[in-house]
Design a protein around this motif. Structure first.
Motif, short mmCIF file in Angstrom:
data_model
loop_
_atom_site.label_atom_id
_atom_site.label_comp_id
_atom_site.label_asym_id
_atom_site.label_seq_id
_atom_site.Cartn_x
_atom_site.Cartn_y
_atom_site.Cartn_z
N ARG A 167 77.57 -11.15 92.96
CA ARG A 167 78.07 -9.51 92.96
C ARG A 167 77.63 -9.05 92.00
N VAL A 168 76.44 -8.06 92.14
CA VAL A 168 75.47 -7.50 91.06
C VAL A 168 75.75 -6.01 90.78
N LEU A 169 75.75 -5.55 89.89
CA LEU A 169 75.79 -4.21 89.71
C LEU A 169 74.68 -3.88 88.66
N VAL A 170 73.89 -2.98 89.01
CA VAL A 170 72.79 -2.41 88.10
C VAL A 170 73.41 -1.08 87.87
N VAL A 171 72.89 -0.60 86.19
CA VAL A 171 73.60 0.44 85.73
C VAL A 171 72.53 1.18 85.28
N ASP A 172 72.17 2.49 85.89
CA ASP A 172 71.08 3.20 85.26
C ASP A 172 71.55 4.25 83.98
N LEU A 173 71.28 3.81 82.74
CA LEU A 173 71.64 4.62 81.55
C LEU A 173 70.36 5.32 81.11
N ASP A 174 69.49 5.82 81.99
CA ASP A 174 68.25 6.39 81.49
C ASP A 174 68.18 7.84 82.34
N PRO A 175 68.35 8.92 81.57
CA PRO A 175 68.32 10.21 82.10
C PRO A 175 67.17 10.46 82.81
N LEU A 221 85.99 -2.70 86.26
CA LEU A 221 85.21 -3.35 87.45
C LEU A 221 85.21 -4.69 87.26
N TRP A 222 85.90 -5.27 86.19
CA TRP A 222 85.70 -6.75 85.92
C TRP A 222 85.84 -7.70 86.83
N ASP A 223 86.79 -7.54 87.77
CA ASP A 223 86.92 -8.68 88.87
C ASP A 223 86.02 -8.08 90.13
N ASP A 224 85.24 -7.14 90.17
CA ASP A 224 84.70 -6.63 91.20
C ASP A 224 83.13 -7.09 91.33
N PHE A 225 82.66 -7.69 89.77
CA PHE A 225 81.16 -8.13 89.79
C PHE A 225 81.25 -9.23 89.09
N ASP A 226 79.96 -9.93 89.46
CA ASP A 226 79.80 -11.36 88.64
C ASP A 226 78.71 -11.05 87.48
N TYR A 227 77.71 -10.16 87.73
CA TYR A 227 76.91 -9.78 86.84
C TYR A 227 76.51 -8.21 86.85
N VAL A 228 76.30 -7.64 85.64
CA VAL A 228 75.99 -6.25 85.47
C VAL A 228 74.78 -6.24 84.61
N LEU A 229 73.89 -5.36 85.07
CA LEU A 229 72.60 -5.19 84.24
C LEU A 229 72.51 -3.78 83.87
N LEU A 230 72.19 -3.68 82.79
CA LEU A 230 72.20 -2.15 82.15
C LEU A 230 70.92 -1.84 81.87
N ASP A 231 70.38 -0.78 82.54
CA ASP A 231 68.76 -0.12 82.27
C ASP A 231 68.95 0.70 81.21
N ASN A 232 68.07 0.85 80.45
CA ASN A 232 68.17 1.91 79.35
C ASN A 232 66.97 2.72 79.09
N THR A 233 67.41 3.72 78.45
CA THR A 233 66.36 4.85 78.19
C THR A 233 65.48 4.15 76.91
N PRO A 234 64.05 4.56 77.03
CA PRO A 234 63.41 4.28 75.76
C PRO A 234 63.61 4.87 74.36
N SER A 235 64.83 5.18 73.94
CA SER A 235 65.00 5.87 72.81
C SER A 235 66.59 5.56 72.41
N MET A 256 82.88 -11.49 84.67
CA MET A 256 81.71 -10.46 84.63
C MET A 256 80.90 -10.78 83.45
N ARG A 257 79.61 -10.78 83.57
CA ARG A 257 78.52 -11.12 82.40
C ARG A 257 77.65 -9.89 82.40
N ILE A 258 77.76 -9.24 81.25
CA ILE A 258 76.82 -8.15 81.14
C ILE A 258 75.60 -8.25 80.27
#
Ligand SMILES: Nc1ncnc2c1ncn2[C@@H]1O[C@H](COP(=O)(O)OP(=O)(O)OP(=O)(O)O)[C@@H](O)[C@H]1O
Ligand SMILES: [Mg+2]
Length: 262
Positions: free
Chosen positions: A32-40, A119-133, A1-3
């Motif tokens: 296999r890609v996971l996008v994560v929403d870290l913005d309220p 989730l290490w074995d479940d996804f090849d790439y994870v992209l973390l979206d962030n809040t602007p603060s 997994m690359r994050i």
């Protein structure tokens, strides 16, 4: 997994658009890609048609267990998107209350890291979206990520914002005793305007080593894709903006290989 984290304390620079476009392109390549929403605000969540005001389960649930992440919980929070191979860990607006609740909780900065470890074995790439603060969510993202993309709008005020972001990064990295390689990605570049051209030149001069060699052009297809709830490349494979992000994917894959070869 690359994050990969995509972050900038400046708002509206193309963070969410970058996450969706890059995620879609990687998924099209069979990753296999996971996008994560870290913005309220939940823009990434809304992009794929979920309502962050009413969604039942989200990233918020990860923060409800005193700094621990119960086995199996992260996998339960993941949902599908309109794009095959692209999964979403959504945000809910309740995330806005985290700063207040998490003060002094042991391990609060490592929750996202711990969740992704499951989730290490479940996804090849994870992209973390962030809040602007800068806050507990961005600290979590910077601790979990192995690489960072900093999108910067090609205009002068945005370049000022970049200086602030790099200062923050330095501070967080010092406290985490971690070094995160980062790539500055110029966005919304309009070669017909002096402001865009001048600010790209300034970026090149100031950050010769960290600046991506291309730029993402202004392209209205991104907004069309967000309205349609689909990834930009599934709306139009060959639009200028998508082509630019395809080059960026190549760069990401190259950087991943360099890291793995070490
Ligand atoms: N290359 C581009 N060309 C034209 N419009 C773009 C481009 N990239 C993003 N946009 C538009 O600019 C707006 C802001 O983009 P986006 O939501 O991706 O930024 P953000 O950094 O995630 O914002 P926030 O800080 O609010 O989360 C959106 O309306 C998006 O459609
Ligand atoms: Mg956003």
């Amino acid at each position: 997994m690359r994050i990969w984290a995509v972050a900038n304390q400046k708002g509206g620079v193309g963070k969410t658009t970058s996450v969706v476009t890059l995620g879609g392109l990687l998924a099209e390549q069979g990753k296999r890609v996971l996008v994560v929403d870290l913005d309220p605000h939940g823009s990434l969540t809304s992009w794929f048609g979920y309502d962050p005001d009413t969604i039942a389960h989200s990233v918020f649930d990860l923060f409800q267990h005193q700094g621990k992440v119960p086995e199996g919980l992260p996998a339960q929070l993941i949902t599908d998107t309109s794009c095959p191979g692209l999964s979403l860990l959504p945000a809910s607006t309740a995330l806005a209350t985290l700063e207040r609740r998490m003060v002094g909780v042991e391990g609060m900065g490592l929750i996202v890291s711990r969740a992704l470890a499951q989730l290490w074995d479940d996804f090849d790439y994870v992209l973390l979206d962030n809040t602007p603060s800068l806050g507990v969510l961005m600290v979590n993202a910077l601790a979990a990520a192995q690489h960072l993309i900093i999108p910067v709008q090609t205009e002068f005020l945005a370049i000022k914002g970049l200086e602030r972001m790099l200062h923050t990064l330095e501070m967080v990295m010092r406290s985490q005793k971690n070094r995160l390689p980062y790539l500055i990605v110029p966005t919304m570049f309009d070669r017909r305007t002096q402001a865009s051209v001048k600010s790209l030149n300034l970026l090149r001069k100031t950050y010769p080593d960290q600046l991506w060699r291309f730029a993402v052009p202004v392209d209205t297809k991104f907004r069309d894709a967000s309205q349609a709830g689909v990834t930009p490349s599934s709306l139009d494979r060959e639009t200028h903006g998508v082509r630019a992000y395809r080059h960026l994917v190549d760069e990401m894959l190259a950087q991943t290989e360099t890291v793995e070869a070490r």
